[in-house]
Design a protein around this motif. Structure first.
Motif, mmCIF file in Angstrom:
data_model
loop_
_atom_site.group_PDB
_atom_site.id
_atom_site.type_symbol
_atom_site.label_atom_id
_atom_site.label_comp_id
_atom_site.label_asym_id
_atom_site.label_seq_id
_atom_site.Cartn_x
_atom_site.Cartn_y
_atom_site.Cartn_z
ATOM 1 N N TYR A 162 74.046 -42.371 4.531
ATOM 2 C CA TYR A 162 74.798 -41.147 4.820
ATOM 3 C C TYR A 162 76.247 -41.262 4.389
ATOM 4 O O TYR A 162 76.807 -42.362 4.350
ATOM 5 C CB TYR A 162 74.848 -40.884 6.331
ATOM 6 C CG TYR A 162 73.579 -40.476 7.002
ATOM 7 C CD1 TYR A 162 73.129 -39.163 6.954
ATOM 8 C CD2 TYR A 162 72.845 -41.401 7.746
ATOM 9 C CE1 TYR A 162 71.970 -38.790 7.620
ATOM 10 C CE2 TYR A 162 71.684 -41.038 8.418
ATOM 11 C CZ TYR A 162 71.251 -39.728 8.353
ATOM 12 O OH TYR A 162 70.120 -39.359 9.011
ATOM 13 N N LYS A 163 76.859 -40.087 4.130
ATOM 14 C CA LYS A 163 78.315 -40.031 4.153
ATOM 15 C C LYS A 163 78.705 -39.989 5.636
ATOM 16 O O LYS A 163 78.042 -39.312 6.427
ATOM 17 C CB LYS A 163 78.819 -38.756 3.476
ATOM 18 C CG LYS A 163 78.539 -38.696 1.987
ATOM 19 C CD LYS A 163 79.434 -37.621 1.347
ATOM 20 C CE LYS A 163 79.131 -37.480 -0.128
ATOM 21 N NZ LYS A 163 77.891 -36.674 -0.349
ATOM 22 N N VAL A 164 79.773 -40.678 6.000
ATOM 23 C CA VAL A 164 80.163 -40.725 7.416
ATOM 24 C C VAL A 164 81.638 -40.400 7.576
ATOM 25 O O VAL A 164 82.475 -40.929 6.837
ATOM 26 C CB VAL A 164 79.953 -42.131 8.038
ATOM 27 C CG1 VAL A 164 79.897 -42.024 9.541
ATOM 28 C CG2 VAL A 164 78.720 -42.811 7.493
ATOM 29 N N ILE A 165 81.937 -39.535 8.530
ATOM 30 C CA ILE A 165 83.337 -39.252 8.868
ATOM 31 C C ILE A 165 83.520 -39.513 10.364
ATOM 32 O O ILE A 165 82.813 -38.938 11.193
ATOM 33 C CB ILE A 165 83.724 -37.790 8.548
ATOM 34 C CG1 ILE A 165 83.401 -37.473 7.069
ATOM 35 C CG2 ILE A 165 85.200 -37.549 8.838
ATOM 36 C CD1 ILE A 165 83.625 -36.016 6.692
ATOM 37 N N VAL A 166 84.446 -40.414 10.699
ATOM 38 C CA VAL A 166 84.718 -40.711 12.102
ATOM 39 C C VAL A 166 86.100 -40.169 12.464
ATOM 40 O O VAL A 166 87.091 -40.494 11.800
ATOM 41 C CB VAL A 166 84.645 -42.234 12.368
ATOM 42 C CG1 VAL A 166 85.032 -42.537 13.807
ATOM 43 C CG2 VAL A 166 83.234 -42.759 12.086
ATOM 44 N N SER B 275 89.409 -36.030 23.472
ATOM 45 C CA SER B 275 88.841 -34.676 23.516
ATOM 46 C C SER B 275 89.217 -33.873 22.268
ATOM 47 O O SER B 275 88.422 -33.109 21.738
ATOM 48 C CB SER B 275 89.325 -33.929 24.758
ATOM 49 O OG SER B 275 89.050 -34.688 25.900
ATOM 50 N N GLU B 276 90.446 -34.063 21.808
ATOM 51 C CA GLU B 276 90.935 -33.355 20.624
ATOM 52 C C GLU B 276 90.210 -33.840 19.360
ATOM 53 O O GLU B 276 89.826 -33.038 18.502
ATOM 54 C CB GLU B 276 92.447 -33.598 20.504
ATOM 55 C CG GLU B 276 93.145 -32.787 19.444
ATOM 56 C CD GLU B 276 93.098 -31.280 19.715
ATOM 57 O OE1 GLU B 276 93.022 -30.897 20.906
ATOM 58 O OE2 GLU B 276 93.126 -30.505 18.739
ATOM 59 N N ALA B 277 89.990 -35.151 19.280
ATOM 60 C CA ALA B 277 89.270 -35.721 18.124
ATOM 61 C C ALA B 277 87.842 -35.172 18.080
ATOM 62 O O ALA B 277 87.312 -34.856 17.016
ATOM 63 C CB ALA B 277 89.265 -37.245 18.205
ATOM 64 N N VAL B 278 87.226 -35.043 19.248
ATOM 65 C CA VAL B 278 85.864 -34.507 19.326
ATOM 66 C C VAL B 278 85.840 -33.040 18.902
ATOM 67 O O VAL B 278 85.001 -32.618 18.105
ATOM 68 C CB VAL B 278 85.303 -34.639 20.767
ATOM 69 C CG1 VAL B 278 84.003 -33.864 20.917
ATOM 70 C CG2 VAL B 278 85.090 -36.102 21.121
ATOM 71 N N LEU B 279 86.804 -32.292 19.419
ATOM 72 C CA LEU B 279 86.877 -30.858 19.130
ATOM 73 C C LEU B 279 86.986 -30.615 17.630
ATOM 74 O O LEU B 279 86.259 -29.806 17.044
ATOM 75 C CB LEU B 279 88.112 -30.292 19.849
ATOM 76 C CG LEU B 279 88.104 -28.817 20.200
ATOM 77 C CD1 LEU B 279 87.062 -28.553 21.284
ATOM 78 C CD2 LEU B 279 89.490 -28.387 20.697
ATOM 79 N N ASN B 280 87.890 -31.348 16.994
ATOM 80 C CA ASN B 280 88.100 -31.133 15.573
ATOM 81 C C ASN B 280 86.934 -31.667 14.740
ATOM 82 O O ASN B 280 86.557 -31.061 13.738
ATOM 83 C CB ASN B 280 89.418 -31.763 15.129
ATOM 84 C CG ASN B 280 89.936 -31.089 13.889
ATOM 85 O OD1 ASN B 280 90.096 -29.869 13.874
ATOM 86 N ND2 ASN B 280 90.142 -31.850 12.827
ATOM 87 N N GLY B 281 86.369 -32.806 15.182
ATOM 88 C CA GLY B 281 85.208 -33.358 14.484
ATOM 89 C C GLY B 281 84.070 -32.353 14.475
ATOM 90 O O GLY B 281 83.420 -32.118 13.454
ATOM 91 N N SER C 116 75.824 -31.348 7.540
ATOM 92 C CA SER C 116 76.504 -32.327 8.389
ATOM 93 C C SER C 116 75.951 -32.263 9.805
ATOM 94 O O SER C 116 75.665 -31.190 10.332
ATOM 95 C CB SER C 116 78.011 -32.044 8.404
ATOM 96 O OG SER C 116 78.662 -32.916 9.308
ATOM 97 N N TYR C 117 75.811 -33.428 10.404
ATOM 98 C CA TYR C 117 75.297 -33.526 11.775
ATOM 99 C C TYR C 117 76.385 -34.128 12.651
ATOM 100 O O TYR C 117 76.976 -35.155 12.300
ATOM 101 C CB TYR C 117 74.053 -34.422 11.780
ATOM 102 C CG TYR C 117 73.429 -34.632 13.140
ATOM 103 C CD1 TYR C 117 72.610 -33.661 13.708
ATOM 104 C CD2 TYR C 117 73.654 -35.816 13.841
ATOM 105 C CE1 TYR C 117 72.021 -33.863 14.950
ATOM 106 C CE2 TYR C 117 73.071 -36.021 15.090
ATOM 107 C CZ TYR C 117 72.254 -35.047 15.634
ATOM 108 O OH TYR C 117 71.676 -35.243 16.856
ATOM 109 N N PHE C 118 76.662 -33.474 13.769
ATOM 110 C CA PHE C 118 77.709 -33.964 14.661
ATOM 111 C C PHE C 118 77.102 -34.688 15.855
ATOM 112 O O PHE C 118 76.245 -34.145 16.554
ATOM 113 C CB PHE C 118 78.574 -32.796 15.153
ATOM 114 C CG PHE C 118 79.731 -33.246 15.995
ATOM 115 C CD1 PHE C 118 80.797 -33.917 15.416
ATOM 116 C CD2 PHE C 118 79.741 -33.033 17.367
ATOM 117 C CE1 PHE C 118 81.865 -34.366 16.191
ATOM 118 C CE2 PHE C 118 80.805 -33.475 18.137
ATOM 119 C CZ PHE C 118 81.867 -34.139 17.549
#
Ligand SMILES: *Cc1c(COP(=O)(O)O)cnc(C)c1O
Length: 450
Positions: free
Chosen positions: A184-188, A217-223, A233-235
């Motif tokens: 996969y391509k991965v973005i963390v 929480s902010e990182a999750v929201l934007n992700g 893309s799958y979150f």
């Protein structure tokens, strides 16, 4: 927006007055009921855990192929359960813990691939998604050995798909490393608390790391926002994912055999106490859920949180769950325990734990370094600060009036000589040597400043 006044909250939930003052405390869950009663309303069951375990077994040949360090265990990612009698003796002496029975350490800190408890839930979720996609697109059938997923054809298919996740560090590492192995391509999306070495390690696996100056929480929201814009893309939703939760729960089934190997059986005369560090709640929730299914009223589950980020305690004690954050009651949410630096709990984990959890301890950061040093000196085992939170449980079980009352009311005092206590070590084996040294040095500084 706040939907309550702090003064009203404290009146209804007295434990909050010491929580607000950042004092180490324990909160005992008034909603704990017998397992038989609780099980009637739970949305997940033993069958769900069995299915998760079978899925991990199906993937074992693939994991053994991609990660040689798992070959000895046949591609099953599992940690050891170690007696730590010297640590037990030491805490009884140093902290007057009066802990009887046996103290064991569950070393998820040393789980293969991710070096933390996230190797359970995070990796399981990636595998579940992979199986769904591969079956749907005819890359795999249940008759195949899953080794075929390591072939070029499969990898190039997954390279058209992206996995994204918000993380304080360890979840990103488990999802990132496993997703990259599949292709996969991965973005963390990493919160400000994430340690630099964790970001560096991920980048070395080809993972894209997006950094935030704000909290988890902010990182999750934007992700989630980024992922929703891309149909391929799958979150991975740490706050609500049933899959993640079930991946953690499998630990309970495997623990039975490990206890047996130590000559331990858990029954009404031999109670089990587990103490698990808690961030958003998925990992400790999933494991406790599994343990309750298996050991029912014979297991007593406790979480541990930092005094500055006790989000699950605040959510469960007020009943507001994900609708309240630690910042709402004036706490910073900032802690050296990066794995636990979460300001708002998972409402899903909180509601499942409502009838199952015994209580939650809070611990000061300075004490985490004490416990870290104690364990190294006594047993030669290194844990990261977050994982050391587990020890506040066995250390204080016999000290708080609230826990003593619990032992009394549950007729446990006569059985404590035969009790088994498991401190759940949640991370540490991937921490680089120079950071370990820094932590050991921090111990002295922290005692003064925290
Ligand atoms: C993530 C994590 C936890 C807690 O798990 P949650 O699912 O966030 O509650 C505990 N310890 C360590 C080291 C972690 O990385």
């Amino acid at each position: 927006m706040k939907i309550y006044e702090t003064a009203d909250l404290i009146r209804n939930t007295p434990v909050l007055s010491s929580i607000i003052e950042e004092r180490e405390s324990v909160w005992m869950n008034p909603d704990l009921v017998s397992f038989e009663l609780a099980a009637k309303d739970l949305e997940l069951s033993m069958k769900d855990i069995d299915e998760a375990e079978e899925r991990l077994n199906r993937f074992a040949p693939f994991i053994a192929t991609c990660f040689p360090e798992t070959r000895e265990q046949g591609g099953i990612i599992e940690s050891v359960l170690s007696p730590i009698p010297k640590m037990q003796e030491y805490i009884n002496e140093k902290y007057q813990s009066a802990l009887t029975g046996r103290l064991l350490l569950k070393q998820d800190s040393h789980l293969a691939i991710a070096g933390s408890i996230k190797a359970r839930g995070g990796i399981y979720e990636v595998l579940k998604h992979t199986e769904d996609l591969a079956l749907e697109h005819g890359l795999l059938s249940f008759q195949d050995s899953y080794e075929i997923l390591a072939a070029d054809k499969s990898r190039s298919f997954f390279n058209d798909h992206t996995i994204q996740v918000g993380s304080t560090g360890n979840l990103g590492m488990s999802i990132g490393i496993m997703s990259a192995a599949i292709g996969y391509k991965v973005i963390v999306h990493m919160s400000a608390d994430a340690k630099q070495w964790k970001k560096d390690l991920l980048r070395s696996h080809g993972v894209k790391v997006v950094e935030y100056e704000s909290d988890y929480s902010e990182a999750v929201l934007n992700g989630r926002r980024c992922s929703d814009m891309d149909p391929n893309s799958y979150f991975v939703d740490d706050e609500n994912s049933r899959n993640l939760f079930l991946g953690y729960a499998v630990a309970a089934k495997r623990l039975i055999g490990q206890l047996k190997d130590q000559g331990i059986s858990i029954d009404s005369q031999h109670p089990l106490f587990v103490y698990i560090p808690c961030g958003v709640g998925g990992a400790p929730g999933g494991i406790s859920f599994g343990l309750k299914q298996l050991f029912k009223n014979c297991v007593h589950c406790f979480f541990a949180e930092p005094v500055k980020a006790p989000c699950m305690l605040v959510g469960m004690a007020t009943g507001l769950h994900q609708n309240i954050s630690v910042q709402d009651i004036g706490l910073s949410g900032q802690t050296h325990a990066d794995g636990l630096a979460v300001g708002r709990p998972s409402g899903f984990a909180g509601s499942i734990m409502k009838p199952l959890l015994s209580g939650i301890f809070t611990v000061r950061d300075g004490h985490l370094y004490d416990y870290m040093r104690d364990l190294i000196e006594m047993e030669g085992i290194f844990l990261e600060p977050s994982a050391c939170a587990a020890f506040t449980g066995p250390i204080h079980l016999n000290q708080y009036p609230e826990t003593k009352k619990y032992l009394m009311e549950n007729q446990l005092y006569g059985k404590m000589d035969q009790a088994v206590h498991i401190a759940w070590a949640t991370g540490g084996s991937l921490v680089p040597e120079e950071i370990r040294k820094e932590y050991m040095g921090t111990y002295l500084k922290e005692l003064i400043t925290l």
